[in-house]
Design a protein around this motif. Structure first.
Motif, PDB file in Angstrom:
ATOM      1  N   GLN A   1      12.128   1.053 -54.595  1.00  0.00           N
ATOM      2  CA  GLN A   1      13.355   1.636 -55.111  1.00  0.00           C
ATOM      3  C   GLN A   1      13.418   1.490 -56.617  1.00  0.00           C
ATOM      4  OE1 GLN A   1      15.735   3.396 -54.019  1.00  0.00           O
ATOM      5  NE2 GLN A   1      15.731   3.235 -51.799  1.00  0.00           N
ATOM      6  N   VAL A   2      14.086   2.463 -57.240  1.00  0.00           N
ATOM      7  CA  VAL A   2      14.268   2.486 -58.686  1.00  0.00           C
ATOM      8  C   VAL A   2      15.754   2.647 -58.987  1.00  0.00           C
ATOM      9  CG1 VAL A   2      13.809   3.785 -60.794  1.00  0.00           C
ATOM     10  CG2 VAL A   2      11.964   3.423 -59.132  1.00  0.00           C
ATOM     11  N   GLN A   3      16.206   1.908 -59.979  1.00  0.00           N
ATOM     12  CA  GLN A   3      17.581   2.041 -60.445  1.00  0.00           C
ATOM     13  C   GLN A   3      17.566   2.577 -61.872  1.00  0.00           C
ATOM     14  OE1 GLN A   3      16.514  -1.202 -59.181  1.00  0.00           O
ATOM     15  NE2 GLN A   3      16.920  -0.256 -57.197  1.00  0.00           N
ATOM     16  N   LEU A   4      18.478   3.510 -62.148  1.00  0.00           N
ATOM     17  CA  LEU A   4      18.595   4.110 -63.475  1.00  0.00           C
ATOM     18  C   LEU A   4      20.013   3.879 -63.979  1.00  0.00           C
ATOM     19  CD1 LEU A   4      16.851   7.543 -62.756  1.00  0.00           C
ATOM     20  CD2 LEU A   4      15.838   5.514 -63.786  1.00  0.00           C
ATOM     21  N   VAL A   5      20.115   3.319 -65.170  1.00  0.00           N
ATOM     22  CA  VAL A   5      21.432   3.045 -65.763  1.00  0.00           C
ATOM     23  C   VAL A   5      21.524   3.772 -67.094  1.00  0.00           C
ATOM     24  CG1 VAL A   5      23.010   1.291 -66.600  1.00  0.00           C
ATOM     25  CG2 VAL A   5      21.560   0.812 -64.613  1.00  0.00           C
ATOM     26  N   GLU A   6      22.480   4.686 -67.186  1.00  0.00           N
ATOM     27  CA  GLU A   6      22.658   5.483 -68.395  1.00  0.00           C
ATOM     28  C   GLU A   6      23.781   4.907 -69.261  1.00  0.00           C
ATOM     29  OE1 GLU A   6      22.042   9.339 -65.538  1.00  0.00           O
ATOM     30  OE2 GLU A   6      23.671   7.874 -65.534  1.00  0.00           O
ATOM     31  N   SER A   7      23.700   5.192 -70.547  1.00  0.00           N
ATOM     32  CA  SER A   7      24.768   4.822 -71.466  1.00  0.00           C
ATOM     33  C   SER A   7      24.724   5.744 -72.667  1.00  0.00           C
ATOM     34  CB  SER A   7      24.621   3.360 -71.914  1.00  0.00           C
ATOM     35  OG  SER A   7      23.385   3.162 -72.568  1.00  0.00           O
TER      36      SER A   7
END
Length: 115
Positions: A1-7
């Protein structure tokens, strides 16, 4: 699994600039494509820009010359520098990562260009 966090989204006046960031974590392969897509109300999600593990980039015609995608491989982070922003750039911007048959999306960050 991969998590992507944008800002980095927000409100900016026409002609202004914003920089989006997307940090990836989890099971990330060396061969991958990361990119940004956007979706305005009533519209389909569309490609903005992508960058692969070799550093090759691809841009939508509507953003060429104004937006720049880049990456920091050591941090598994991709950036989108957006200059000369226009009201039509207003949308939710989504980070994307593709590797083999896997396709991951971030939660999205709102960009609003308005005076």
């Amino acid at each position: 699994q991969v998590q992507l966090v944008e800002s980095g989204g927000g409100l900016v006046q026409p002609g202004g600039s914003l920089r989006l960031s997307c940090a990836a974590s989890g099971s990330i392969f060396s061969i991958r494509i990361m990119g940004w897509y956007r979706q305005a109300p009533g519209n389909q999600r569309e490609l903005v820009a992508t960058i692969n593990n070799s550093g090759s980039t691809n841009y939508a015609d509507s953003v060429k010359g104004r937006f720049t995608i880049s990456r920091d491989s050591a941090k598994n982070t991709v950036y989108l520098q957006m200059n000369s922003l226009k009201p039509e750039d207003t949308a939710v911007y989504y980070c994307n990562l593709r590797q083999l048959v896997e396709n991951y999306w971030g939660q999205g960050t709102q960009v609003t260009v308005s005076s």
